[in-house]
Design a protein around this motif. Sequence first.
Motif, PDB file in Angstrom:
ATOM      1  N   SER A   1      14.964 -64.867   5.638  1.00 48.97           N
ATOM      2  CA  SER A   1      13.620 -64.385   5.961  1.00 48.97           C
ATOM      3  C   SER A   1      13.237 -63.238   5.044  1.00 48.97           C
ATOM      4  O   SER A   1      12.084 -63.114   4.630  1.00 48.97           O
TER       5      SER A   1
ATOM      6  N   THR B   1      15.826 -56.489   5.881  1.00 50.24           N
ATOM      7  CA  THR B   1      16.189 -57.786   6.437  1.00 50.24           C
ATOM      8  C   THR B   1      17.227 -58.483   5.567  1.00 50.24           C
ATOM      9  O   THR B   1      18.236 -58.976   6.065  1.00 50.24           O
TER      10      THR B   1
ATOM     11  N   GLY C   1      21.053 -58.606   7.070  1.00 49.23           N
ATOM     12  CA  GLY C   1      21.498 -59.977   7.338  1.00 49.23           C
ATOM     13  C   GLY C   1      22.755 -60.314   6.568  1.00 49.23           C
ATOM     14  O   GLY C   1      23.745 -60.786   7.134  1.00 49.23           O
TER      15      GLY C   1
ATOM     16  N   VAL D   1      19.057 -63.041  17.161  1.00 50.66           N
ATOM     17  CA  VAL D   1      19.329 -64.251  16.374  1.00 50.66           C
ATOM     18  C   VAL D   1      20.770 -64.745  16.508  1.00 50.66           C
ATOM     19  O   VAL D   1      20.991 -65.892  16.895  1.00 50.66           O
TER      20      VAL D   1
ATOM     21  N   HIS E   1      15.770 -58.688  14.847  1.00 49.79           N
ATOM     22  CA  HIS E   1      16.691 -59.777  14.553  1.00 49.79           C
ATOM     23  C   HIS E   1      17.838 -59.851  15.540  1.00 49.79           C
ATOM     24  O   HIS E   1      18.616 -60.791  15.501  1.00 49.79           O
TER      25      HIS E   1
ATOM     26  N   VAL F   1      18.646 -64.663   8.923  1.00 46.91           N
ATOM     27  CA  VAL F   1      17.923 -63.384   8.871  1.00 46.91           C
ATOM     28  C   VAL F   1      17.695 -62.988   7.411  1.00 46.91           C
ATOM     29  O   VAL F   1      16.576 -62.662   7.005  1.00 46.91           O
TER      30      VAL F   1
ATOM     31  N   LYS G   1      10.411 -70.007  12.668  1.00 49.80           N
ATOM     32  CA  LYS G   1      10.341 -69.193  11.462  1.00 49.80           C
ATOM     33  C   LYS G   1       9.119 -69.559  10.629  1.00 49.80           C
ATOM     34  O   LYS G   1       8.336 -68.697  10.230  1.00 49.80           O
TER      35      LYS G   1
ATOM     36  N   TYR H   1      23.111 -64.936  10.682  1.00 51.04           N
ATOM     37  CA  TYR H   1      22.779 -63.750   9.878  1.00 51.04           C
ATOM     38  C   TYR H   1      22.202 -64.169   8.536  1.00 51.04           C
ATOM     39  O   TYR H   1      21.318 -63.501   7.992  1.00 51.04           O
TER      40      TYR H   1
ATOM     41  N   GLY I   1      12.674 -63.508  12.606  1.00 50.77           N
ATOM     42  CA  GLY I   1      13.987 -62.875  12.677  1.00 50.77           C
ATOM     43  C   GLY I   1      14.167 -61.737  11.700  1.00 50.77           C
ATOM     44  O   GLY I   1      15.238 -61.577  11.114  1.00 50.77           O
ATOM     45  N   ALA I   2      13.097 -60.955  11.493  1.00 50.10           N
ATOM     46  CA  ALA I   2      13.199 -59.848  10.556  1.00 50.10           C
ATOM     47  C   ALA I   2      13.705 -58.595  11.260  1.00 50.10           C
ATOM     48  O   ALA I   2      13.490 -58.412  12.460  1.00 50.10           O
TER      49      ALA I   2
END
Lengths: 658, 529
Positions: free
Chosen positions: B309, B283, B287, B230, B227, B306, B250, B303, B222-223
């Motif tokens: 990550s 990211t 996020g 997500v 993303h 995200v 992940k 979020y 989810g980068a």
Amino acid sequence: MDDAAIKTWSILVIMGPLIGAILAGVFGPTVLKGKTHFVVIAGVALSVFGAIMLFLQVSGSHGDASTTVVLYEWIPSGAPSWFNVEFRVDALTTIMLLVVTFISLLVVIYSRDYMRDHGEPAKGYERFFAYLGLFVFSMVTLVLGGNFLLLYLGWEAVGLCSYLLIGFYYDRPSAAAAAKKAFLVNRIGDFGFGLGIFLIYLTVGSLDYNTVFERISAGVASGEIETSRVTAIALLLFCGAVGKSAQFPLYVWLPDAMEGPSPVSALIHAATMVTAGVYMISRCGAIFVESQTAMTIVASVGAFTALFAATMALVQHDMKRILAYSTISQLGYMFLGLGVFAANAAVFHLYTHAFFKALLFLGAGSVMHSMGNIIDLRKFGGLKRVMPWTYATMLIGCLALSGFPLFAGFWSKDEIIHAAFNKSHFLGWIGLITALMTAFYTFRMFFRAFHGVTKIPDGVHAHESGKWMIAPLVILSLGALFAGYAGVHISGGAFLGIFEPHGALHHFLDPVLTPFSHAPHVEMVAATHWQLYGLMYTSSALAILGIVIAYGMYVDSPMLPKVIAQMFPNAHDVLYNKYYVDEACNAWIVEPLRKSGRLCFAIDKYVIDGIVWIVTAIPRGLALLLRQLQQGSLQGYGASMVIGTAIIMLVVSFLSEP
Amino acid sequence: MTIADYATQLSPELALIVGACIAFLTGVSRNIATRSLAAPIAFTAVLAAIAATAIYGRPIDTQLPGLQFTTLTQYIRWITLLTALPLILVNWKLPVDGERGEFFGLLLTSVAGLTLTAAANDLIVLFLAIELVSVPTYILVALSRTDTRASEASVKYFFLGALSAAIFAYGLSFLYGAAGTTLLISDTAPNLADSFASIQGMTLYGTIGLLLAFAGLSFKIGAVPFHAYVPDVYEGAASPVTGLLGFLPKLAGFVAIIKLLTICNWNVPDAIFWLIWTVAALTMTVGNVLALLQTNVKRMLAYSSVAHSGYMLIGLLVGPAIGEGPMHDGIAAMLFYVFVYGLMNLGAFAVLSALSNHGEDCETLRDLSGLIRRTPALAIAMVICVFSLMGFPPTAGFLGKVYIFSSAVSVDPANTFHQPLIILAVIGVINSAIAAAYYLRIVSACVMGDSKSEQEPRGGAYVRLALGACSLAMILLFIMPSLLANPARSATTSLTESGTTTLAGAQTGGQAGAQTGGQAGAQTGGPPL
């Protein structure tokens, strides 16, 4: 010493109260209810047992001054070293542990009746015992911890428990305000304390007691560490002690803290938590003695606080407040003792003070319980016949606090005054004058509460307290009578021809407190016979004089106090209003802060929030834009992924160009 | 290599797959009671897999074709299986009775895929294992509730997942093209690690291959910029499944990235370093900033997922420092963090699934308002998990962040990437502060809000049990982090041969990198290409 045994008993000491607290907190409201006190009493009793076993371990060993047992490694603090969960067990630790756990046990037992109305558990009964257990856990962590990290953990945790317990009756606005005040004032001290610990870490790269003390002593000796740095560390640590042990100018929270239930005042705000500062400085002797400046400041603050608080205690009407000021004053004595390199006298006074001050607070609590939560001396009096047990035990406590000869307080206080005279006559005289005042205000309180015409507030059924409350009072009064004898030994030609100061307790503590006795700056004056024992006769005479004056003013001719107050109206007002310190704080510190707070709030609301709005407008605008493009559709997401990949490829191939 | 070797080495996975088969079989029964047995079966299978890992799971030198069992494999197996237990408990009552067989069968398959990813030693096995994790999750999203939103989320997730798989496979094909083999590491046969052992060996095709593979895997973790799906998917799926999505795909993505960077001996072209650096910074920031705007707790946590990550990518960028422990070893820090994240995230979603509002999951801040007055236990668990997500002591999330950031600042100052990594750590710390703003909104809603909303507790004892386990683990791992930090430290020993190499460390100069690479080659005894 046997490391495995030390580890086992230390864990028992720590875990007993914690498990008791958890059980009380989790099962109290639903299962245990009115029996919640059992789990906490059992937990603290285990703790007492563990403390006794530790004491036997330490006293049974010769030469082994201290042991550090590592429970486990917590997180690494640098390449080879760790912040450990470790205990340091030595004479100082075990004495502190015995005092803390023993007094705690008595207070918890006492609370069983105190926290009841007519036999029914009061509101928040379970919560009260859970907090008490948590407090004991925090306090033993503070004492047992083998590095500054655990010390800080315990330090903050006892502060938290103190906050929770002062505000125990949180629906009373005054209690909530007092809790907040205690917390905020302590934050000031703890801020300095935290900085001190940071500075230690920056200076020596470790927080472990052994390493820190060794490296600081060696560093100062070799000139690697500047004395100014050590002074800074010592003063920052002392800043924490000033807050926690209620010394001038951060003492203001302690009198207000009496809003908490009386057992709490006895345990936390008299016997244990407030002495944490004294313990900390004794523990960190190796740091403090390296700085002449710091020691002088400690002694001066202590002496000034002792005198200052005693004057305020002279005219108060609230029994618990009188005792609170007296606590501040007695703590001042302890710091005076530390500052004049007589750490063993300070710890000795800490130990005796714990007994008689806890006794006095519990006695006051007994009176308060009987009077229907009224503690103002103007509203009741002459309770001698109504509460005979409370009367007798309180008498012993008062005699001990006044420094009446042969009672616990006499021996320890006298040693401190003696050490002060060795250092400076000025400090010594302050100590003596304070002793006179102490005897006076103690017996002023005592005579007004118990002698004279019996006066009971309307609608109150006055009664002697139950056996759960009387038993701890009796045990503590035995302590107030005899605890002092741990610190004296019998020798011919001494005080009254029998007693010689510096007894078993001192010999036990000496290996730990060597930094103080071996300090480079101490010049021990060879004392003559008069200097050694004359002082003891003098202070005995002063104590008796104080009691006689109090008798004269409050029993013999009760009109006298009013006459005197009218003769010096200004002096009386200043003292009664506690030198207007609270008002001054309000006017000079709180109000300006509040105004700047309003300003900050306005800035926050209009400027910062505006900036935030503008900043967040960018992603919001972007989001709106992207939403226009995508409409949340699958194709849009897929496209963004592919375009993203393409951009990455392009950028990287551009960067990869040789 | 006998069949018995396979059986012992793969016994944890076999236990999971057998459990999955039995669960699938219960799904075809006519009897509702039999069909609802799937959850206990899945739980037992995971317990069996844990037992098998404890008994047979040792790192061994001999390799099975396409598989290699290292300390990393062991670590991933342990944390996956230990997370799978509360995961199953949270999902216990989830789909309607009739569909439990399929649901838990797929869940077990996905878990098995993750442990296989950690054992993969071949590009093809790696790809298949990753897909084994991913494909069941697409279906789990759809099964999780009878709602068009879930179906929509599932379809979106499936198509985008397929797209990312295509990009990933495309990248792997470049790697194969560059090296002429699909084997990752080997003592004897030609393999990717040897051919990429030096900067010189890293041809343009190799670089492109790594880039595309990283891009494909970025979807799994989810980068940014992968993303976008997500929040939609997290919102569409039922809360327990969302908790699962935050962990299984992940972790699989991160493990695969670790595998790919290991074959380069943590010695990649500058371009890839800067790519990961940028992705990590973006990211985290994107996020957290987008989470600030949410009032829907599920989207907020999506979020936040995200953003987390991004933190973990910092650890990845620092790379391993063998034996140093998570304070200095970025990979150990990341491995520590990913487990903690899995549990705290699951805990937070478990609270949402334990409450329902007119039969629907509780989703908005309003729904959580005043929770402490209605169900204090749930509120306290929520507060612990959210504090942990925020990185606030005394929770494990705090230590996780300490480890990640301290590993980034402890890189050798002589290193060219010393400065950028410190900047990245600072960006991370600033982001933690930003994140506190929305996490504290959850806490304040739970603790201080008025209790006007009318949801009733749901989910029963199983969810509460899982929730209790998650929040207790957060406290326990703060008090005794070495329980997890020591395994994480030993997990990185298999990542390089030369002890002190870091992704950044190898970059102190082309020469040093070449030397470490050369040493690695010499030690593995493989022919230098």
